[in-house]
Design a protein around this motif. Structure first.
Motif, PDB file in Angstrom:
ATOM      1  N   ASP A   1       0.847  -1.191   0.000  1.00 50.26           N
ATOM      2  CA  ASP A   1       0.000   0.000   0.000  1.00 50.26           C
ATOM      3  C   ASP A   1       0.882   1.241   0.000  1.00 50.26           C
ATOM      4  O   ASP A   1       0.996   1.954   1.002  1.00 50.26           O
ATOM      5  CB  ASP A   1      -0.927  -0.004   1.218  1.00 50.26           C
ATOM      6  CG  ASP A   1      -1.923   1.146   1.190  1.00 50.26           C
ATOM      7  OD1 ASP A   1      -2.024   1.810   0.131  1.00 50.26           O
ATOM      8  OD2 ASP A   1      -2.579   1.391   2.209  1.00 50.26           O
TER       9      ASP A   1
ATOM     10  N   ASP B   1       0.329   3.947  -1.500  1.00 57.29           N
ATOM     11  CA  ASP B   1      -0.491   5.159  -1.435  1.00 57.29           C
ATOM     12  C   ASP B   1      -0.562   5.709  -0.014  1.00 57.29           C
ATOM     13  O   ASP B   1      -0.681   6.918   0.185  1.00 57.29           O
ATOM     14  CB  ASP B   1      -1.903   4.883  -1.951  1.00 57.29           C
ATOM     15  CG  ASP B   1      -1.923   4.603  -3.444  1.00 57.29           C
ATOM     16  OD1 ASP B   1      -0.943   4.990  -4.118  1.00 57.29           O
ATOM     17  OD2 ASP B   1      -2.892   3.994  -3.923  1.00 57.29           O
ATOM     18  N   MET B   2      -0.518   4.818   0.980  1.00 55.18           N
ATOM     19  CA  MET B   2      -0.595   5.270   2.361  1.00 55.18           C
ATOM     20  C   MET B   2       0.590   6.174   2.707  1.00 55.18           C
ATOM     21  O   MET B   2       0.443   7.167   3.434  1.00 55.18           O
ATOM     22  CB  MET B   2      -0.622   4.070   3.310  1.00 55.18           C
ATOM     23  CG  MET B   2      -0.786   4.457   4.773  1.00 55.18           C
ATOM     24  SD  MET B   2      -0.758   3.043   5.890  1.00 55.18           S
ATOM     25  CE  MET B   2       0.969   2.594   5.818  1.00 55.18           C
TER      26      MET B   2
ATOM     27  N   PHE C   1      -2.370   7.413  11.824  1.00 52.55           N
ATOM     28  CA  PHE C   1      -1.546   7.080  10.667  1.00 52.55           C
ATOM     29  C   PHE C   1      -0.325   6.271  11.104  1.00 52.55           C
ATOM     30  O   PHE C   1       0.038   5.277  10.469  1.00 52.55           O
ATOM     31  CB  PHE C   1      -1.089   8.351   9.952  1.00 52.55           C
ATOM     32  CG  PHE C   1      -0.100   8.096   8.843  1.00 52.55           C
ATOM     33  CD1 PHE C   1      -0.533   7.843   7.552  1.00 52.55           C
ATOM     34  CD2 PHE C   1       1.271   8.088   9.088  1.00 52.55           C
ATOM     35  CE1 PHE C   1       0.382   7.597   6.536  1.00 52.55           C
ATOM     36  CE2 PHE C   1       2.184   7.830   8.084  1.00 52.55           C
ATOM     37  CZ  PHE C   1       1.734   7.589   6.799  1.00 52.55           C
TER      38      PHE C   1
ATOM     39  N   LYS D   1      -1.176   2.742  11.858  1.00 55.48           N
ATOM     40  CA  LYS D   1      -1.376   1.986  10.618  1.00 55.48           C
ATOM     41  C   LYS D   1      -0.035   1.644   9.963  1.00 55.48           C
ATOM     42  O   LYS D   1       0.133   0.561   9.388  1.00 55.48           O
ATOM     43  CB  LYS D   1      -2.243   2.798   9.651  1.00 55.48           C
ATOM     44  CG  LYS D   1      -3.700   2.905  10.052  1.00 55.48           C
ATOM     45  CD  LYS D   1      -4.494   3.685   9.010  1.00 55.48           C
ATOM     46  CE  LYS D   1      -5.970   3.755   9.363  1.00 55.48           C
ATOM     47  NZ  LYS D   1      -6.742   4.538   8.370  1.00 55.48           N
TER      48      LYS D   1
ATOM     49  N   THR E   1       1.364  14.506  10.776  1.00 56.34           N
ATOM     50  CA  THR E   1       0.724  13.191  10.754  1.00 56.34           C
ATOM     51  C   THR E   1       0.222  12.805  12.149  1.00 56.34           C
ATOM     52  O   THR E   1       0.919  12.983  13.139  1.00 56.34           O
ATOM     53  CB  THR E   1       1.727  12.137  10.253  1.00 56.34           C
ATOM     54  OG1 THR E   1       1.962  12.360   8.858  1.00 56.34           O
ATOM     55  CG2 THR E   1       1.167  10.737  10.428  1.00 56.34           C
TER      56      THR E   1
ATOM     57  N   SER F   1       0.299   9.949   1.996  1.00 57.95           N
ATOM     58  CA  SER F   1      -0.552  10.778   2.846  1.00 57.95           C
ATOM     59  C   SER F   1       0.191  11.321   4.061  1.00 57.95           C
ATOM     60  O   SER F   1      -0.374  12.066   4.858  1.00 57.95           O
ATOM     61  CB  SER F   1      -1.772   9.969   3.314  1.00 57.95           C
ATOM     62  OG  SER F   1      -1.367   8.880   4.129  1.00 57.95           O
ATOM     63  N   TYR F   2       1.481  10.945   4.197  1.00 58.91           N
ATOM     64  CA  TYR F   2       2.266  11.432   5.334  1.00 58.91           C
ATOM     65  C   TYR F   2       2.563  12.917   5.170  1.00 58.91           C
ATOM     66  O   TYR F   2       2.888  13.398   4.085  1.00 58.91           O
ATOM     67  CB  TYR F   2       3.580  10.670   5.440  1.00 58.91           C
ATOM     68  CG  TYR F   2       4.501  11.171   6.533  1.00 58.91           C
ATOM     69  CD1 TYR F   2       4.459  10.615   7.796  1.00 58.91           C
ATOM     70  CD2 TYR F   2       5.394  12.225   6.300  1.00 58.91           C
ATOM     71  CE1 TYR F   2       5.298  11.075   8.813  1.00 58.91           C
ATOM     72  CE2 TYR F   2       6.228  12.690   7.302  1.00 58.91           C
ATOM     73  CZ  TYR F   2       6.176  12.115   8.555  1.00 58.91           C
ATOM     74  OH  TYR F   2       6.997  12.576   9.545  1.00 58.91           O
TER      75      TYR F   2
ATOM     76  N   SER G   1       1.231  -2.081   9.220  1.00 56.13           N
ATOM     77  CA  SER G   1       1.540  -2.505   7.855  1.00 56.13           C
ATOM     78  C   SER G   1       2.863  -3.244   7.788  1.00 56.13           C
ATOM     79  O   SER G   1       3.020  -4.192   7.015  1.00 56.13           O
ATOM     80  CB  SER G   1       1.564  -1.292   6.913  1.00 56.13           C
ATOM     81  OG  SER G   1       2.717  -0.489   7.135  1.00 56.13           O
TER      82      SER G   1
END
Length: 382
Positions: free
Chosen positions: A139, A141-142, A154, A157, A150, A145-146, A161
């Motif tokens: 992932d 894409d995650m 987040f 997650k 943050t 978003s940082y 991960s």
């Protein structure tokens, strides 16, 4: 001798509830920089006695950390040592966003490093290295978003991960026909994302952070001699014989080794689940060392930090510092393969400035009786 001041990080992690279906992301062909001494050519891979948890929580709340942005650069070195084959592998990526093919909204550092110490042959370590991007960044894409603000959700997650990535890699080895079920590898990864450092470890590789000259261990060696691991093994029906798990393996966590693990879904004495540590970096954090156990068998965390720190002050070259650490372990008669990555986080000037000034040493000397009398007469004459 340099005095030792080691901090042991301990964190218990509950077992993960993982479905045994591997979702493979689309390939992104990228290249990983590999030490010239690695036996495998570069190949494309897919795009001091406080608890560590207290240190991490405190550092995340410090105001200076919010102003600090790491200046990341690295160097690595590997040698076969006295072994008959080279079973270590490593990954060194100073610009992770570029390798994954995306751009952050605001420029931030992103880097990824890993060391794998294979046993039962090199195949498991080589397989995980080749497939690292697919396994560890399913992932991607995650990550995009940082940002500097943050939130805690987040970061939780992100930790989860990486735990699942280790399990995913372990399951992939179970299905990989080219890797023997008696072959496995320890694994340690280090992710720098903005001002955060995340380390995940399964096995006896080690990550050590230099904080103003003091060694802060960012991982726990998973060996049968470590009491919490021994208890976990014995509670699950395993045993320790002469320091070896089930009389065979010198670590209690590893990827692969499926002939020592219970069927999928069953709790096993040998597991792949990593310990994960997350820290918010500050200007006090100078560099990170990650290395396989061939180094740590003969050099303590604090001695390694002191050796690398002196080297960086002298030549400012992380590759040279990694080489010096390997050569020192060879001088101390290590019996294993050797792999080291030194990741600089602060400018070399800050490392030099933070060191106490060296005392000047004056050599004692004697003067003749005649010279002493002449000096006395000069003083009395004035």
């Amino acid at each position: 001798m340099v005095p030792e001041a080691e901090i042991i990080c301990q964190q218990s992690i509950s077992m993960l509830d993982v479905k045994y279906h591997l979702c493979v992301a689309q390939e992104h062909i990228v290249k990983v920089e590999v030490s010239p001494t690695s036996p495998t050519p570069s190949v494309p891979i897919f795009a001091h006695a406080v608890s560590c948890s207290e240190i991490i929580k405190d550092s995340m709340m410090e105001t200076p950390a919010k102003m600090f942005i790491p200046n990341v650069r690295s160097g690595s070195y590997a040698e076969i040592g006295p072994r008959g084959s080279m079973d270590d592998e490593h990954i060194q990526i100073d610009d992770l966003a570029c390798h994954l093919g995306f751009v952050f909204k605001y420029p931030i550092p992103s880097a990824f490093y890993a060391v794998f110490d294979g046993h039962g042959g090199p195949d498991a370590a080589a397989y995980v290295k080749r497939n690292a991007m697919r396994l560890f960044f399913e992932d991607a894409d995650m990550l995009q978003s940082y940002d500097d603000d943050t939130n805690t959700l987040f970061l939780e997650k992100l930790e989860d991960s990486h735990r699942r990535a280790f399990i995913r890699a372990d399951l992939a080895l179970a299905d990989e026909q080219s890797v023997s079920s008696s072959c496995g590898t320890t694994a340690l990864t280090a992710l720098v994302l903005g001002r955060h450092l995340l380390v995940a470890n399964a096995g006896d590789c080690r990550a050590v952070l230099c904080r103003r000259g003091a060694a802060v261990e960012m991982s726990q060696d998973h060996r049968p001699s470590y009491l919490p691991e021994r208890r976990r093994v014995e509670e699950l029906g395993g045993f320790i014989d002469d320091g070896y798990l089930n009389g065979y393996l010198s670590v209690t966590r590893a990827l692969g080794d499926w002939d020592l693990k219970f069927p999928l879904g069953a709790a096993s004495p040998l597991i792949a689940e990593p310990d994960v540590q997350l820290v918010t970096l500050t200007e006090e954090d100078e560099f990170l060392i990650i290395a396989c156990d061939g180094i740590w068998d003969v050099i303590s965390s604090q001695v390694a930090v002191s050796l690398v720190r002196r080297g960086l002050r002298r030549h400012s070259d992380p590759h040279q510092s990694a080489r010096e650490l390997v050569k020192e372990a060879l001088r101390l008669n290590t019996s294993d393969n050797l792999t080291v990555i030194v990741i600089c986080l602060s400018p070399i000037e800050s490392i030099a400035e933070s060191c106490p000034p060296q005392r000047r040493r004056f050599k004692a000397c004697s003067i003749s009786e005649e010279a002493r009398n002449r000096l006395k007469s000069l003083i009395e004459g004035n």
